[in-house]
Design a protein around this motif. Structure first.
Motif, short mmCIF file in Angstrom:
data_model
loop_
_atom_site.label_atom_id
_atom_site.label_comp_id
_atom_site.label_asym_id
_atom_site.label_seq_id
_atom_site.Cartn_x
_atom_site.Cartn_y
_atom_site.Cartn_z
N MET A 151 0.83 -1.19 0.00
CA MET A 151 0.00 0.00 0.00
C MET A 151 0.87 1.25 0.00
N SER A 152 0.42 2.30 0.63
CA SER A 152 1.13 3.58 0.57
C SER A 152 2.53 3.49 1.16
N ASN A 153 2.77 2.55 2.08
CA ASN A 153 4.09 2.42 2.68
C ASN A 153 5.09 1.76 1.74
N GLU A 154 4.59 1.11 0.69
CA GLU A 154 5.45 0.40 -0.24
C GLU A 154 5.93 1.29 -1.38
N ARG A 155 5.48 2.50 -1.46
CA ARG A 155 5.87 3.41 -2.53
C ARG A 155 6.31 4.73 -1.90
N LYS A 156 7.05 5.47 -2.66
CA LYS A 156 7.53 6.77 -2.18
C LYS A 156 6.42 7.79 -2.31
N GLN A 157 6.12 8.47 -1.20
CA GLN A 157 5.12 9.53 -1.20
C GLN A 157 5.81 10.86 -1.47
N SER A 158 5.09 11.74 -2.12
CA SER A 158 5.60 13.10 -2.31
C SER A 158 5.60 13.79 -0.94
N GLU A 159 6.31 14.87 -0.85
CA GLU A 159 6.34 15.66 0.38
C GLU A 159 4.92 16.15 0.72
N LEU A 160 4.19 16.57 -0.31
CA LEU A 160 2.82 17.05 -0.11
C LEU A 160 1.92 15.95 0.43
N GLU A 161 1.99 14.76 -0.15
CA GLU A 161 1.15 13.65 0.32
C GLU A 161 1.50 13.27 1.75
N ALA A 162 2.78 13.18 2.05
CA ALA A 162 3.21 12.83 3.41
C ALA A 162 2.71 13.87 4.41
N LYS A 163 2.78 15.14 4.04
CA LYS A 163 2.31 16.22 4.92
C LYS A 163 0.80 16.13 5.14
N ALA A 164 0.05 15.91 4.08
CA ALA A 164 -1.41 15.82 4.18
C ALA A 164 -1.81 14.66 5.09
N ARG A 165 -1.18 13.51 4.90
CA ARG A 165 -1.48 12.34 5.73
C ARG A 165 -1.11 12.60 7.19
N ALA A 166 0.04 13.23 7.40
CA ALA A 166 0.48 13.54 8.77
C ALA A 166 -0.47 14.52 9.44
N MET A 167 -0.94 15.51 8.70
CA MET A 167 -1.87 16.49 9.27
C MET A 167 -3.18 15.83 9.68
N LEU A 168 -3.66 14.89 8.90
CA LEU A 168 -4.88 14.18 9.29
C LEU A 168 -4.67 13.48 10.63
N LEU A 169 -3.56 12.76 10.74
CA LEU A 169 -3.25 12.05 11.99
C LEU A 169 -3.11 13.01 13.17
N GLU A 170 -2.41 14.12 12.95
CA GLU A 170 -2.21 15.11 14.01
C GLU A 170 -3.54 15.67 14.50
N ARG A 171 -4.53 15.71 13.63
CA ARG A 171 -5.85 16.24 13.99
C ARG A 171 -6.78 15.13 14.48
N GLY A 172 -6.24 13.93 14.67
CA GLY A 172 -7.02 12.84 15.26
C GLY A 172 -7.80 11.99 14.29
N VAL A 173 -7.49 12.07 13.00
CA VAL A 173 -8.20 11.29 11.99
C VAL A 173 -7.28 10.20 11.45
N LYS A 174 -7.66 8.96 11.69
CA LYS A 174 -6.92 7.82 11.17
C LYS A 174 -7.58 7.36 9.88
N LEU A 175 -6.81 6.74 9.00
CA LEU A 175 -7.38 6.24 7.76
C LEU A 175 -8.47 5.20 8.04
N LYS A 176 -8.31 4.46 9.12
CA LYS A 176 -9.33 3.48 9.52
C LYS A 176 -10.67 4.18 9.80
N ASP A 177 -10.61 5.37 10.41
CA ASP A 177 -11.84 6.13 10.67
C ASP A 177 -12.56 6.47 9.37
N ILE A 178 -11.78 6.86 8.37
CA ILE A 178 -12.39 7.21 7.07
C ILE A 178 -12.89 5.94 6.37
N ALA A 179 -12.12 4.85 6.48
CA ALA A 179 -12.55 3.58 5.89
C ALA A 179 -13.88 3.13 6.49
N GLU A 180 -14.08 3.36 7.77
CA GLU A 180 -15.36 3.00 8.41
C GLU A 180 -16.52 3.82 7.83
#
Length: 171
Positions: free
Chosen positions: A1-30
């Protein structure tokens, strides 16, 4: 999945910001599961997660995430000028710019995304209920962005179910 490929700086930042704000990908998947389980008998949370992951690979989505979260953070820090400060802080119902950013996300996956987004925005299940609670911080933009990501992933799933023999080309 996303860990198996190189993310752009923008993508990594967006994903990190979601986590910092308390949103996990599992929450969105639900949320995706909530939207699609009535229509796809074999649907799994893992498949929902995979579609959320694919939506987050889109630059338009990443831009919306970092823009919206940044505005929420500035509102929490009381760094916006009045009257914008009060509008964002209270999530004023007639403001609408938060929904416009969300619609820029759902637009990536077609018209079904708009109906999915409208439905989930009204229902506010799961993480959306928590984000909508003003006691948990300012998430005027984030709740709509998370709903839009879920709606987009749900749309992606719906489109792929119609064409099980075809892989969606959305790289």
């Amino acid at each position: 999945m996303s860990n198996e490929r190189k993310q752009s700086e923008l993508e990594a930042k967006a994903r990190a910001m979601l986590l910092e704000r308390g949103v996990k990908l599992k929450d969105i998947a639900e949320l995706v599961y909530y939207l699609q389980n009535k229509y796809q008998e074999e649907l799994t949370l893992e498949r929902c997660y995979e579609n959320v992951d694919r939506v987050l690979m889109k630059r338009e989505v990443q831009n919306a995430i970092i823009t919206g979260i940044q505005i929420d953070m500035l509102a929490e820090q009381k760094k916006l000028d009045s009257p914008l400060q009060e509008i964002v802080e209270t999530d004023e119902s007639l403001y609408g710019i938060d929904e416009v950013i969300a619609l820029s996300i759902v637009n990536v996956y077609g018209s079904i995304g708009f109906t999915n987004y409208g439905y989930i925005d009204k229902q506010k299940p799961g993480i959306l209920e928590k984000l909508n609670d003003k006691a948990n911080g300012c998430h005027t933009f984030l709740d709509d962005i998370v709903g839009a990501i879920a709606a987009s992933a749900s749309s992606r799933l719906a489109h792929s179910a119609e064409h099980d023999d075809v892989t969606l080309d959305d790289e």
